[in-house]
Every structure is written in C-alpha cells, then in structure tokens.
Write an enzyme that holds these catalytic residues in place. Sequence first.
Site, PDB file in Angstrom:
ATOM      1  N   TYR A 178      12.767  36.678  -3.033  1.00  0.00           N
ATOM      2  CA  TYR A 178      11.024  36.555  -2.866  1.00  0.00           C
ATOM      3  C   TYR A 178      10.766  38.214  -3.062  1.00  0.00           C
ATOM      4  CZ  TYR A 178       6.725  35.231   0.224  1.00  0.00           C
ATOM      5  OH  TYR A 178       5.950  34.362   0.214  1.00  0.00           O
ATOM      6  N   ASP A 230      14.149  46.004  -2.430  1.00  0.00           N
ATOM      7  CA  ASP A 230      12.802  44.831  -1.772  1.00  0.00           C
ATOM      8  C   ASP A 230      13.725  44.801  -0.278  1.00  0.00           C
ATOM      9  OD1 ASP A 230      11.175  44.165  -0.184  1.00  0.00           O
ATOM     10  OD2 ASP A 230      10.603  42.097  -1.420  1.00  0.00           O
ATOM     11  N   LYS A 271       7.254  44.056   7.501  1.00  0.00           N
ATOM     12  CA  LYS A 271       8.431  43.527   8.744  1.00  0.00           C
ATOM     13  C   LYS A 271       8.509  44.027   9.761  1.00  0.00           C
ATOM     14  CE  LYS A 271       9.373  39.700   6.363  1.00  0.00           C
ATOM     15  NZ  LYS A 271       9.782  38.746   5.173  1.00  0.00           N
TER      16      LYS A 271
HETATM   17  C1  LIG Z   1       8.628  38.318   3.573  1.00  0.00           C
HETATM   18  C2  LIG Z   1       8.735  39.313   2.523  1.00  0.00           C
HETATM   19  C3  LIG Z   1       7.987  39.628   1.773  1.00  0.00           C
HETATM   20  C4  LIG Z   1       6.269  39.540   1.587  1.00  0.00           C
HETATM   21  O1  LIG Z   1       5.626  40.223   2.732  1.00  0.00           O
HETATM   22  P1  LIG Z   1       5.140  39.643   3.436  1.00  0.00           P
HETATM   23  O2  LIG Z   1       4.390  40.721   4.734  1.00  0.00           O
HETATM   24  O3  LIG Z   1       5.985  37.930   4.391  1.00  0.00           O
HETATM   25  O4  LIG Z   1       3.538  40.205   2.618  1.00  0.00           O
HETATM   26  C5  LIG Z   1       8.825  40.933   0.372  1.00  0.00           C
HETATM   27  N1  LIG Z   1      10.056  41.068   0.222  1.00  0.00           N
HETATM   28  C6  LIG Z   1      10.897  40.164   1.295  1.00  0.00           C
HETATM   29  C7  LIG Z   1      12.232  40.633   1.056  1.00  0.00           C
HETATM   30  C8  LIG Z   1      10.453  39.492   2.387  1.00  0.00           C
HETATM   31  O5  LIG Z   1      11.956  39.061   3.238  1.00  0.00           O
END
Ligand SMILES: *Cc1c(COP(=O)(O)O)cnc(C)c1O
Length: 449
Positions: A143, A235, A264
């Site tokens: 994701y 990521d 985050k």
């Molecule tokens: C939460 C998340 C995102 C997206 O971040 P948002 O601040 O919700 O847009 C992208 N990549 C990973 C791995 C995530 O856990």
Amino acid sequence: MTHERSRELYGRALSVLVGGVNSPVRAVPRPYPFFVERGDGAHVVDADGDRYLDYVMGYGPLLLGHDLPDRVAAAVQSHAAEGPMYGAPTEVEVELAEFVARHVPSVDSVRFVNSGTEATVAAVRLARGHTGREKIVVMQGGYHGAQESTLVEGDAGDPRPSSPGVPDAFAEHTLPVPFNDREAVTRVFEEHGEAIAAVLTEPVLGNKGIVAPVDGYHERLRDLCDEHGALLVFDEVITGFRVGGLACAQGKLGVEPDVTTFGKIVGGGFPVGAVGGRAEVMDALTPVGEVFESGTFNGHPVTMAAGLETLRYAVENDVYDHVNDLGEQLRAGLTDLLADHAPRYTVVGEDSMFKTVFTREGPADLDGQCVAGCEQRADCPRYDHCPNCGADVADAETDRWERLLWPAMKAEGVFLTANQYESQFVSAAHTREDVEETLESYKRVLSEL
Ligand SMILES: *Cc1c(COP(=O)(O)O)cnc(C)c1O
C-alpha cells in the site's frame, strides 16, 4: 459499555460525511464505529466515556501515545501561537531535515510534504523524471496511499486499476509482483528492464500483513535495480522511525534504497509525508531540477516541531527499547497462547508492530517455530503455512478476524485495527501491565473463537 452518544454522532455523520467517516477503514466496525472523545496515554476514551487500551495509535503515527510530553506540547503550542505558517522557509524544517539525514543511512536531503500519499506520488514522479522511464514495479498487497500509479491489482502480465476512476493508462505502467518472490521480480526485469523506472516496496508489508522479507529479498531487488539502471524506493511511511529505530527498516536490513518515503511518525501526530534520498537523485526535484513538486503546507512549522521533538524525546528516553520489548513480549505471549487455543494462526510483526493472522493451515508439530513473530525462516515448521506475501494474508480467515476477534476484543476494552490487514502498534505509553492484561483478553477471546 453503552454507545448511545457514538450512535447519535454516527447518525449525524451519515448525513454529511461520506459513509459517516473521512477515511474508509474507520467505517469497518459494525454496526457503527465508536467516536473518540480524547486520548489518555495508551488509552482512548469514547464519546460515551468508555476507555479502551489502544493498539491502533492513529494507524501508526503515535509513537509516544496520546499524551504529548511537555517539550512536544510546548513546541507545538509556540509554533502555532507564533502564526501557524508563512509560505517562507523556517529554521524548524531545517532541523528536522538535518535529523532525518543524520540518522537514515540512505538520505542526504529531504522534501517534506503533507501525507504519505503525497510522498509516494512525489517519489514515483521523481523516479520517472530521473530515469526517463515510466514503469514502476510494486508488490501485490503493498500500500502506498491513494494514488493512481499504485492503485493497481493483477500481475505484471495483466495489471488493472484497483479502483474506478484510475485510468487503464496508469495501470499499464505498473507491474505488480508477489512480495518475497525473487524469481517473479527477476522475470519482470528480464522482460521490462529497460522500461523500469523504480521498484517501490514497503520493506516490511504493514498494510496487508504484517509480512517480513525473506532473507536476501531486498538484496535481490537492490541488485536488479543496479543492473538495470532503476531506482529502489522504500516506502517507510509505516516502518520509518518505527522498525529499526532511528535508522528505520533500511538500517535494520542493511539495504540502502535510492529514495525513501516517510510519513506517520515523522510528523509527531500531525499531517506529514517526506521524500528523501541521495542528493544526486533528489536534486531532480524543483527548484534544482525539473521534476515538479510543490505544496502550500509543505514543511508546516507546527508539524515539523511536533516531529522533531517527538524524535528527540524518543532518543533521550530510550523509547525504542521500551516499545520493542513490549512488542516482543506481546508476540511471544500470543505465540504461546495460540499454541493451545484457536484455529490456525500465525503471529507476525517485529519491533513495536504485531498482529495475529488467521491462516488456514498449520503443522501439527510446532517445535522450532519463530518464538516472537514470523521471521520467514525457511527452517521453521510453520514456514509453508505462514503468510509470505500479501495474497497469503488476503486468503486468511479475514472474517473471523474482523467479525469475531475485533468485537470481542473491543468488549474486553482493547482497541485493535479494524481488519485483518493492518498492523497494530505499541507506544511509549503502554506498560508491562497493559501487555499482560491484553494477553489475558486475547486468551479469553481466543478460547471462544
Ligand atoms: C499510511 C501509508 C501510506 C499513506 O499515507 P497517508 O498519510 O495515509 O497518505 C503510504 N504508504 C504506506 C506504507 C503507509 O502505511
């Protein structure tokens, strides 16, 4: 527990917010979600005054729990009071960038944005702009936020948009492969190597998981990218400043990506994202290079202050030792418990991340299994039954998790992430007693599933 006030708020919300929420996962609990009134350390208190021990932690950002330590609160308040933002540079964004560059092995320079999604959008555009190529390899079940290039399902031979509204033309440039499958990604490079701008992957799958990498997987990705002139993008929106402490998952794994996305934790609970990497790659972004990236709220002083003071606090108070110890205690305790109770299962996670996956099969003899969370060890008796990739997690008993485990744990006063897929998190505010109580709750609940 009564939920009259939450019910009433949900009724109002349904009239004016799509599905009553602002992010779809919040609508998963049935018949309706509880509305949170406030946080309190490791707990949240709902609109009806019920307290829950919280392992959602905002889906990852709240490393320190709900109470901001004094220095974090003071920094946030002073930056808000001085005037929230300016459209001109400030010292605090330099300080946070210095902090990130000092601690994350592959990062020389950083661009701060406002969400993890914005970070991965920028990283994909940067990789394409830097290499002059268009294809992006992603992991099935990985994701990367709500963006066109990664809302893609299927496989490299037949990629399709995973959401209406994403043009087929985006999916055509995305090559999904199964995580942990070295042969599959090698074949994709053999076929498309010249056209691949980047491999984009979470170092540890945290949104369809948790799935740890098999030994040598990221090294293989690094080698393939080097051989074919593609960029490796990690990521680390979840794992950044969570797994591997300040060096992030890449430091723990010993693999250096070219570009890293953050979000985050790095914003200390406020909206944030960041892209970082080697200066030579990062300099393709405007204003040095020509790959366009821009944002009114980028580097917002209140967010920068919250992120910086959160990370400084974490260092000075040995927060990573604390949360990782509790994470280990939870995973080890769950592994013990689940040996006696329950359907088939695997305990997954590392450092301060944990989850139970209701896998469908399991070996009779558990001798020699991973003791505190699946490490993808080929010699573990559970190895052939544990989730090795996103599809394995999706094939688990997801309804058992969502419909039986989640509500029963909620009734015990424990707030877990709403579905089988998303990671759960330990914060600095959790205590040993909290963990013991949580294990007691799991024990009661699992004996009835
Ligand atoms: C939460 C998340 C995102 C997206 O971040 P948002 O601040 O919700 O847009 C992208 N990549 C990973 C791995 C995530 O856990």
